[in-house]
Design an enzyme around this catalytic site. Structure first.
Site, mmCIF file in Angstrom:
data_model
loop_
_atom_site.group_PDB
_atom_site.id
_atom_site.type_symbol
_atom_site.label_atom_id
_atom_site.label_comp_id
_atom_site.label_asym_id
_atom_site.label_seq_id
_atom_site.Cartn_x
_atom_site.Cartn_y
_atom_site.Cartn_z
ATOM 1 N N LYS A 1 -8.987 -11.373 -8.804
ATOM 2 C CA LYS A 1 -8.021 -11.615 -7.722
ATOM 3 C C LYS A 1 -8.376 -10.759 -6.498
ATOM 4 O O LYS A 1 -8.424 -11.249 -5.373
ATOM 5 C CB LYS A 1 -6.604 -11.306 -8.230
ATOM 6 N N GLY B 1 -4.672 -11.802 9.201
ATOM 7 C CA GLY B 1 -3.415 -11.094 8.933
ATOM 8 C C GLY B 1 -2.944 -11.486 7.555
ATOM 9 O O GLY B 1 -3.734 -11.919 6.717
ATOM 10 N N PHE C 1 -3.236 -17.546 -6.488
ATOM 11 C CA PHE C 1 -4.210 -17.749 -5.405
ATOM 12 C C PHE C 1 -3.655 -18.593 -4.258
ATOM 13 O O PHE C 1 -4.406 -19.008 -3.382
ATOM 14 C CB PHE C 1 -5.477 -18.418 -5.962
ATOM 15 N N LEU C 2 -2.340 -18.867 -4.260
ATOM 16 C CA LEU C 2 -1.796 -19.715 -3.190
ATOM 17 C C LEU C 2 -1.962 -19.028 -1.844
ATOM 18 O O LEU C 2 -1.988 -17.800 -1.755
ATOM 19 C CB LEU C 2 -0.318 -20.036 -3.447
ATOM 20 N N PHE D 1 1.299 -14.907 11.188
ATOM 21 C CA PHE D 1 -0.098 -14.529 10.951
ATOM 22 C C PHE D 1 -1.019 -15.744 10.806
ATOM 23 O O PHE D 1 -2.229 -15.635 10.889
ATOM 24 C CB PHE D 1 -0.229 -13.582 9.748
ATOM 25 N N CYS E 1 -1.715 -9.693 2.278
ATOM 26 C CA CYS E 1 -2.567 -9.294 1.154
ATOM 27 C C CYS E 1 -3.996 -8.872 1.460
ATOM 28 O O CYS E 1 -4.514 -7.986 0.789
ATOM 29 C CB CYS E 1 -2.560 -10.398 0.110
ATOM 30 N N THR F 1 0.850 -1.187 0.000
ATOM 31 C CA THR F 1 0.000 0.000 0.000
ATOM 32 C C THR F 1 0.895 1.250 0.000
ATOM 33 O O THR F 1 1.911 1.296 0.693
ATOM 34 C CB THR F 1 -0.889 -0.010 1.270
HETATM 35 P P1 NAD Z 1 7.664 -10.377 -1.406
HETATM 36 O O1 NAD Z 1 7.893 -9.034 -0.824
HETATM 37 O O2 NAD Z 1 7.877 -11.596 -0.568
HETATM 38 O O3 NAD Z 1 8.600 -10.556 -2.706
HETATM 39 C C1 NAD Z 1 8.740 -9.602 -3.696
HETATM 40 C C2 NAD Z 1 10.205 -9.599 -4.143
HETATM 41 O O4 NAD Z 1 10.337 -8.772 -5.305
HETATM 42 C C3 NAD Z 1 11.178 -9.025 -3.119
HETATM 43 O O5 NAD Z 1 12.128 -10.004 -2.765
HETATM 44 C C4 NAD Z 1 11.813 -7.822 -3.829
HETATM 45 O O6 NAD Z 1 13.181 -7.635 -3.503
HETATM 46 C C5 NAD Z 1 11.654 -8.209 -5.274
HETATM 47 N N1 NAD Z 1 11.750 -7.090 -6.212
HETATM 48 C C6 NAD Z 1 11.120 -5.880 -6.150
HETATM 49 N N2 NAD Z 1 11.460 -5.121 -7.215
HETATM 50 C C7 NAD Z 1 12.329 -5.860 -7.974
HETATM 51 C C8 NAD Z 1 13.020 -5.626 -9.191
HETATM 52 N N3 NAD Z 1 12.882 -4.490 -9.870
HETATM 53 N N4 NAD Z 1 13.828 -6.586 -9.663
HETATM 54 C C9 NAD Z 1 13.986 -7.755 -9.003
HETATM 55 N N5 NAD Z 1 13.350 -8.039 -7.831
HETATM 56 C C10 NAD Z 1 12.515 -7.103 -7.334
HETATM 57 O O7 NAD Z 1 6.192 -10.366 -1.996
HETATM 58 P P2 NAD Z 1 5.221 -11.625 -2.221
HETATM 59 O O8 NAD Z 1 4.548 -11.993 -0.950
HETATM 60 O O9 NAD Z 1 5.949 -12.659 -2.992
HETATM 61 O O10 NAD Z 1 4.100 -10.953 -3.135
HETATM 62 C C11 NAD Z 1 4.366 -10.596 -4.472
HETATM 63 C C12 NAD Z 1 3.057 -10.263 -5.152
HETATM 64 O O11 NAD Z 1 2.207 -11.416 -5.164
HETATM 65 C C13 NAD Z 1 2.236 -9.163 -4.458
HETATM 66 O O12 NAD Z 1 1.591 -8.404 -5.428
HETATM 67 C C14 NAD Z 1 1.210 -9.947 -3.648
HETATM 68 O O13 NAD Z 1 0.030 -9.201 -3.462
HETATM 69 C C15 NAD Z 1 0.943 -11.129 -4.537
HETATM 70 N N6 NAD Z 1 0.497 -12.345 -3.845
HETATM 71 C C16 NAD Z 1 1.083 -12.722 -2.671
HETATM 72 C C17 NAD Z 1 0.682 -13.903 -2.050
HETATM 73 C C18 NAD Z 1 1.314 -14.363 -0.755
HETATM 74 O O14 NAD Z 1 0.845 -15.362 -0.209
HETATM 75 N N7 NAD Z 1 2.341 -13.713 -0.230
HETATM 76 C C19 NAD Z 1 -0.285 -14.713 -2.645
HETATM 77 C C20 NAD Z 1 -0.853 -14.302 -3.849
HETATM 78 C C21 NAD Z 1 -0.446 -13.118 -4.439
HETATM 79 C C1 UGA Z 2 -4.743 -15.478 1.243
HETATM 80 C C2 UGA Z 2 -5.701 -16.257 0.337
HETATM 81 O O1 UGA Z 2 -6.221 -17.368 1.057
HETATM 82 C C3 UGA Z 2 -4.993 -16.733 -0.919
HETATM 83 O O2 UGA Z 2 -5.920 -17.349 -1.792
HETATM 84 C C4 UGA Z 2 -4.357 -15.530 -1.639
HETATM 85 O O3 UGA Z 2 -3.621 -15.966 -2.758
HETATM 86 C C5 UGA Z 2 -3.418 -14.831 -0.670
HETATM 87 O O4 UGA Z 2 -4.165 -14.420 0.509
HETATM 88 C C6 UGA Z 2 -2.815 -13.576 -1.240
HETATM 89 O O5 UGA Z 2 -3.316 -13.011 -2.168
HETATM 90 O O6 UGA Z 2 -1.822 -13.190 -0.625
HETATM 91 P P1 UGA Z 2 -2.888 -16.128 3.011
HETATM 92 O O7 UGA Z 2 -3.014 -14.706 3.431
HETATM 93 O O8 UGA Z 2 -1.532 -16.650 2.738
HETATM 94 O O9 UGA Z 2 -3.748 -16.385 1.685
HETATM 95 O O10 UGA Z 2 -3.518 -17.086 4.108
HETATM 96 P P2 UGA Z 2 -5.036 -17.440 4.525
HETATM 97 O O11 UGA Z 2 -5.096 -18.872 4.780
HETATM 98 O O12 UGA Z 2 -6.016 -16.868 3.599
HETATM 99 O O13 UGA Z 2 -5.153 -16.692 5.922
HETATM 100 C C7 UGA Z 2 -5.219 -15.285 6.021
HETATM 101 C C8 UGA Z 2 -5.565 -14.904 7.440
HETATM 102 O O14 UGA Z 2 -6.925 -15.253 7.733
HETATM 103 C C9 UGA Z 2 -4.719 -15.593 8.509
HETATM 104 O O15 UGA Z 2 -4.390 -14.674 9.513
HETATM 105 C C10 UGA Z 2 -5.636 -16.680 9.042
HETATM 106 O O16 UGA Z 2 -5.340 -17.038 10.365
HETATM 107 C C11 UGA Z 2 -6.979 -15.988 8.934
HETATM 108 N N1 UGA Z 2 -8.115 -16.938 8.861
HETATM 109 C C12 UGA Z 2 -8.225 -17.811 7.827
HETATM 110 C C13 UGA Z 2 -9.089 -16.890 9.836
HETATM 111 O O17 UGA Z 2 -9.015 -16.076 10.765
HETATM 112 N N2 UGA Z 2 -10.161 -17.755 9.757
HETATM 113 C C14 UGA Z 2 -10.291 -18.639 8.745
HETATM 114 O O18 UGA Z 2 -11.298 -19.392 8.732
HETATM 115 C C15 UGA Z 2 -9.310 -18.674 7.760
#
Ligand code: NAD
Ligand code: UGA
Length: 475
Positions: free
Chosen positions: A227, A280, A173-174, A345, A283, A99
């Site tokens: 998404k 938490g 969506f993981l 989280f 995302c 954000t």
């Molecule tokens: P993250 O912060 O763990 O990883 C992002 C990485 O990108 C960092 O290591 C950073 O150094 C690198 N980076 C940034 N700019 C760069 C550049 N110019 N060149 C090379 N590397 C660069 O983030 P994340 O949790 O992997 O999330 C990435 C995206 O995926 C976000 O948009 C998030 O919303 C989305 N997403 C996350 C999850 C999740 O479970 N964490 C799930 C679904 C979608």
């Molecule tokens: C979530 C979504 O589940 C994924 O599909 C999505 O890809 C991802 O966000 C993303 O875009 O980053 P994530 O945040 O890794 O995944 O984990 P979740 O299992 O969704 O849990 C999120 C939070 O909700 C956690 O704090 C968990 O404890 C809480 N939660 C989950 C509850 O409080 N109650 C529930 O029934 C389920």
């Protein structure tokens, strides 16, 4: 007219929670493809290449085995962004999209700085035809910006070296903690775009392990919005059940009974209705804020306010739990010691981003408590960064402290001389805590606050503990 772009090499920009595991699974399922994961963060790349798999930057069950099998075979981690882009036929942009903290839309809109920078790098270094894929979660119509940047660098017709791009959206969506299973067995794979040949090339990759009927295609904007919507719906369910938990506590209803009764309705379903201290993760909050910003941008104030309530209830719930703890401990926790069980989280991850534990611990420290924090996977440095406070070290454990915290390596160490144990994360080991041992270590009257409803509370009570459980009528 070709019907497919051959893909020999994939590059992923961003070796984070998404880039690392996603590319590891592609490498495992597509041994014929070379997969290069690149990041500007040297420390991260060093850890992805670390022989000691305990040091991988992301903890996910099953990830270490894949890394062991594929690393330096067809999966590579490097800081060489430029060369990786040059070599790739397909590039996933998987960088962070936090954000915005300042400027227009601060506190709500996504900061697209990292997406723009990496797109510019692609524009500069890519060769021939490259399929560029939005893997990061992005505001609707970001693909437009990406296209504009890329198109401006495309070679003019007639020039010697051709450089052209296709842009697709392929949101991830993981969920953390189950990332490998989610990637290997996805509910669906979503591909948004208008270039059929590029879509086919990406579909062919997923088809190596995902059934074709699970791979759905939409236009770019539907893919981007789907998404955000999926995350908003999931978070909304948690806020809904947490709001009902509070009613249960007042009325004598039990949240588990309610949640089961409601979830058995097939139209509602039993997923994402477990009560908790609040959602938490990196995302949910960020993506809902993004959605709210989008609504406001298009003048949809009522819709913005509707989604804002999902966030408000989440904050309220965390503060509500903090207040209950203070209240039960005779209205003051100053000079009391509280053991915090779980800081991540959710279970099975070392990620603490937006963890409810952060806000609740800050509240308790602010009230003067000293916290003994234990988490099986989160380390001391991470907690210090999250609480914005260094841990207290080298002190006499019988010394009375106020507003401090320290790190513990076992639940027993944390429980020693404390007034309460507060379970904040649903780690499996908290199901089977040794209450006969823990209760003896604690100061009397000793309390258990279980915000995840996972502890064997009958046993805790048997050993003389007072118990408060989220969503139940309590003592
Ligand atoms: P993250 O912060 O763990 O990883 C992002 C990485 O990108 C960092 O290591 C950073 O150094 C690198 N980076 C940034 N700019 C760069 C550049 N110019 N060149 C090379 N590397 C660069 O983030 P994340 O949790 O992997 O999330 C990435 C995206 O995926 C976000 O948009 C998030 O919303 C989305 N997403 C996350 C999850 C999740 O479970 N964490 C799930 C679904 C979608
Ligand atoms: C979530 C979504 O589940 C994924 O599909 C999505 O890809 C991802 O966000 C993303 O875009 O980053 P994530 O945040 O890794 O995944 O984990 P979740 O299992 O969704 O849990 C999120 C939070 O909700 C956690 O704090 C968990 O404890 C809480 N939660 C989950 C509850 O409080 N109650 C529930 O029934 C389920």
């Amino acid at each position: 007219m070709r019907d497919n772009y051959p893909i020999k090499t994939i590059c992923c920009i961003g070796a984070g929670y998404v880039g690392g595991p996603t590319m590891a699974v592609i490498a495992k399922k597509c041994p014929h493809i070379k997969v290069i994961v690149t990041d500007i963060n040297e420390e991260r790349i060093k850890n992805w290449n670390n022989k000691n798999l305990e040091r991988l930057p992301v903890y996910e069950p099953g990830l270490d085995k894949i890394i062991m099998a594929c690393r330096n075979e067809n999966l590579f981690f490097t800081t060489q962004v430029e060369n990786s882009i040059k070599e790739a036929d397909m590039i996933f942009i998987s960088v962070n999209t936090p954000t915005k903290t300042r400027g227009i839309g601060a506190g709500m809109a996504s900061d697209l700085n990292w997406v723009e920078t990496s797109t510019r790098q692609v524009a500069r270094f890519a060769k021939d035809h490259t399929i560029v894929i939005e893997k990061s979660t992005l505001p609707v119509r970001t693909a437009e910006t990406i296209k504009q940047i890329l198109v401006s660098s495309e070679s003019q017709s007639g020039s010697e070296n051709t450089k052209t791009f296709s842009v697709l959206s392929n949101p991830e969506f993981l969920a953390e903690g189950s990332a490998i299973n989610d990637l290997e067995n996805p509910d669906r794979v979503l591909i948004g775009g208008d270039d059929d040949v590029a879509i086919k090339s990406l579909t062919n990759i997923y088809k190596c392990w995902v059934k074709e009927e699970k791979i759905i295609t939409t236009n770019l904007w539907s893919s981007e919005l789907s998404k955000l919507t999926a995350n908003a719906f999931l978070a909304q369910r948690i806020s809904s059940i947490n709001s009902i938990s509070a009613i249960c506590e007042k009325t004598g209803a039990n949240i588990h009974e309610v949640s089961k009764a409601v979830g058995l309705d097939k139209r509602i379903g039993n997923k994402f209705i477990s009560p908790s201290p609040g959602f938490g993760g990196s995302c949910f909050k960020k993506d809902i804020l993004n959605l709210i910003y989008l609504c406001k941008y298009y003048g949809l104030e009522e819709v913005a306010e509707y989604w804002n309530q999902v966030l408000s209830i989440n904050n309220w719930n965390r503060n509500r739990i903090s207040r209950i703890i203070v209240d039960k401990l005779f209205g003051t926790i100053s000079n009391k010691k509280l053991a915090i069980f779980g800081f991540s989280f959710k279970a099975n991850t070392n990620d603490t981003r937006e963890s409810s534990a952060i806000q609740i611990c800050k509240n308790l420290i602010e009230e003067g408590a000293t916290l003994a924090i234990y988490d099986p996977k989160v380390n001391e440095d991470q907690i210090a960064r999250d609480l914005n406070q260094k841990p207290k070290v080298n002190f006499n454990k019988s010394e009375i402290l106020s507003g401090e915290w320290y790190f513990c390596s076992t639940p027993e160490e944390a429980a020693k001389r404390c007034d309460a144990i507060i379970i904040l994360t649903e780690w499996q080991e908290f199901n089977n805590l040794n209450w006969s041992k823990l209760s003896v270590l604690m100061r009397k009257p000793s309390w258990l606050f279980d915000t995840r409803n996972i502890a064997n509370y009958n046993l805790a009570e048997k050993y003389g503990m007072k118990v408060w459980r989220l969503g139940s009528e309590n003592q």
